[in-house]
Scaffold this motif. Structure first.
Motif, mmCIF file in Angstrom:
data_model
loop_
_atom_site.group_PDB
_atom_site.id
_atom_site.type_symbol
_atom_site.label_atom_id
_atom_site.label_comp_id
_atom_site.label_asym_id
_atom_site.label_seq_id
_atom_site.Cartn_x
_atom_site.Cartn_y
_atom_site.Cartn_z
ATOM 1 N N PHE A 297 0.836 -1.203 0.000
ATOM 2 C CA PHE A 297 0.000 0.000 0.000
ATOM 3 C C PHE A 297 0.869 1.252 0.000
ATOM 4 C CE2 PHE A 297 -2.618 3.204 2.233
ATOM 5 C CZ PHE A 297 -3.798 3.126 1.502
ATOM 6 N N GLY A 302 -0.703 4.239 -1.878
ATOM 7 C CA GLY A 302 -2.098 4.092 -1.482
ATOM 8 C C GLY A 302 -2.549 5.195 -0.540
ATOM 9 N N GLN A 353 -6.428 4.246 -6.952
ATOM 10 C CA GLN A 353 -6.658 3.887 -5.556
ATOM 11 C C GLN A 353 -7.639 2.722 -5.434
ATOM 12 O OE1 GLN A 353 -4.854 5.019 -3.048
ATOM 13 N NE2 GLN A 353 -3.737 6.258 -4.540
ATOM 14 N N ILE A 356 -5.710 -0.479 -6.249
ATOM 15 C CA ILE A 356 -4.863 -0.873 -5.117
ATOM 16 C C ILE A 356 -5.703 -1.557 -4.035
ATOM 17 C CG2 ILE A 356 -3.431 0.006 -3.227
ATOM 18 C CD1 ILE A 356 -2.531 2.255 -5.185
#
Length: 452
Positions: A297, A302, A353, A356
């Motif tokens: 992340f 992220g 995002q 992810i």
């Protein structure tokens, strides 16, 4: 009752005050947990952490007088302590590859997976391999060791002067414990380490009062009890072990995403896919799996927060995915290089995002499948605030997903050791649904992963 929790994570270290009645976190101090890149090998800056701990205890005690201290830390870490209580060697960073210099040699002496529940892991992720490497590369210094302490117990030792072993840390992919037999593993005996292992104590045991000179330095009252301590993922698990009926699974998120199944269906664990057997605070074996989700992340950039529906729709429509793995040397797909099915630069930032979050959810679902998890899935830690992650996890597992209410579940779990009880965890059931097409997206991700 105010409980100070010393919470040493791989990325950050914290001292958190927890109200032992309400289990609310009432104050906290945080510092990055850096690695010293210096001889004899990359190691944790234990003296910097110690200064932070003492200063934080003093500062927080002024706000809320402290009644007890508990400790929780990341795993895969051991400290070699001499007769004078100081380190004979620095505390090795488990991401250092040094132990692999003797990897083949160590494999001839390590216990079998069936015995220890520990897979062969890269770099220094097997604490047994660290200790073996240190004993061979630095024999003179190693010979000065009086105790081999797991990391949580190293800090409780510094606070009390009492050495202890504890099963959640010994059983954390360390090669040092037999989870099903409740005893030290064969490598401890055959390497002559038995006398270096302190007596096994329960995580919640009081090791002793805080040492007078530390109480004075931290401006604490004398006699404050210090509890033995617990591995951080098991700290997140503890409130559920004490209050919830099986079956269920807990997903502890941080630098590592650790998935633990209570009441799992019987499965044969695959040691090549980063499955393992942890040991909970009651001493019971817990089938588990993990990957470096928090690290991924961070590396991917992220961001937490709700995403606009159009970003999620864009990802589902275009089939934009991130395929495993990142990092590539651990988790259920070791050795595979991460790949985007749609170039990242062709996606909006919100869509990136979403990709992810979906990737991390599907990796988590894979881990749940590998360990035979059943029942609802409880997410603790930072990912509990990531709605896209939670919604895709619900789709991918087909089971209820519940979010824990604390961003630092490890601290509250460790506080339970001192409180002698656990609260009924505050959980929020994820009711939101992803748009149509999400199940097909999950199935397509799995098919692409299977074909790679």
């Amino acid at each position: 009752m105010i409980i100070a929790v010393i919470d040493i994570g791989k990325t950050n270290a914290k001292v958190v005050l927890v109200d032992g009645e309400s289990f609310r976190e009432v104050a906290a101090r945080t510092i990055p947990n850096g690695v010293v890149q210096a001889a004899p090998y990359p190691h944790f800056d234990t003296e910097k952490l110690w200064a932070f701990i003492v200063e934080s205890l003093a500062a927080l005690n002024r706000e809320h007088p402290i009644d007890a201290i508990s400790v929780t830390t990341h795993g895969a870490t051991a400290a070699l302590v001499g007769d004078d209580g100081t380190l004979v060697l620095p505390v090795l960073d488990y991401e250092h590859a040094g132990p692999q210099e003797l990897g083949e040699e160590y494999r001839t002496v390590r216990p079998r997976f069936e015995e220890s529940g520990t897979p062969v892991l890269p770099v220094g992720l097997n604490a047994g391999s660290q200790i073996y490497w240190q004993s061979k590369r630095f024999p003179e210094k190693f010979a000065r060791a009086r105790w081999i302490l797991m990391y949580a117990q190293y800090w409780s030792f510094r606070l009390t002067g009492v050495a202890a072993s504890e099963v959640t840390s010994l059983g954390c992919h360390a090669d040092l414990w037999e989870p099903r037999n409740g005893r030290f593993s064969s490598v401890v005996k055959n390497q002559g380490w038995t006398d270096l292992m302190p007596p096994v104590r329960k995580a919640g045991d009081v090791l002793g009062p805080i040492r007078p000179e530390i109480a004075q330095a931290a401006r604490l009252r004398s006699g404050i009890p210090v509890h033995c301590g617990i591995h951080d993922s098991n700290a997140s698990l503890l409130p559920y072990v004490l209050t919830r009926q099986a079956p269920y699974a807990v997903v502890s998120t941080g630098t590592w995403v650790v998935v633990m199944a209570i009441g799992a269906r019987p499965v044969v664990l695959d040691e090549a896919r980063d499955t393992l057997v942890n040991v909970n605070a009651l001493g019971d074996p817990v089938p588990s799996a993990r990957f470096m989700g928090g690290r991924a992340f961070s590396v991917l950039g992220g961001k937490s927060g709700d995403l606009p529906p159009e970003a999620i729709a864009e990802v589902l429509k275009r089939g934009a995915m991130l395929l495993p793995s990142l990092p590539e040397d651990s988790g259920p797909f070791p050795g595979r290089k991460a790949a985007w099915t749609v170039p990242r630069e062709d996606l909006s930032e919100d869509a990136v995002q979403a990709v992810i979050a979906f990737h991390l959810a599907l990796m988590t679902a894979t881990c749940l499948d590998l360990i035979g998890a059943e029942g609802p899935v409880i997410v603790e830690g930072p990912f509990a605030a990531n709605r896209a992650f939670l919604m895709m996890l619900k789709v991918a597992t087909g089971r209820a997903v519940l979010a824990g209410g604390s961003a630092t579940g490890t601290s509250v779990g460790a506080a339970c050791l001192a409180a002698g009880r656990a609260p009924e965890p505050a959980l929020v059931t994820i009711a939101e649904e992803l748009p149509p097409g999400a199940a097909d997206y999950a199935a397509r991700w799995r098919a692409l992963v299977a074909d790679r």
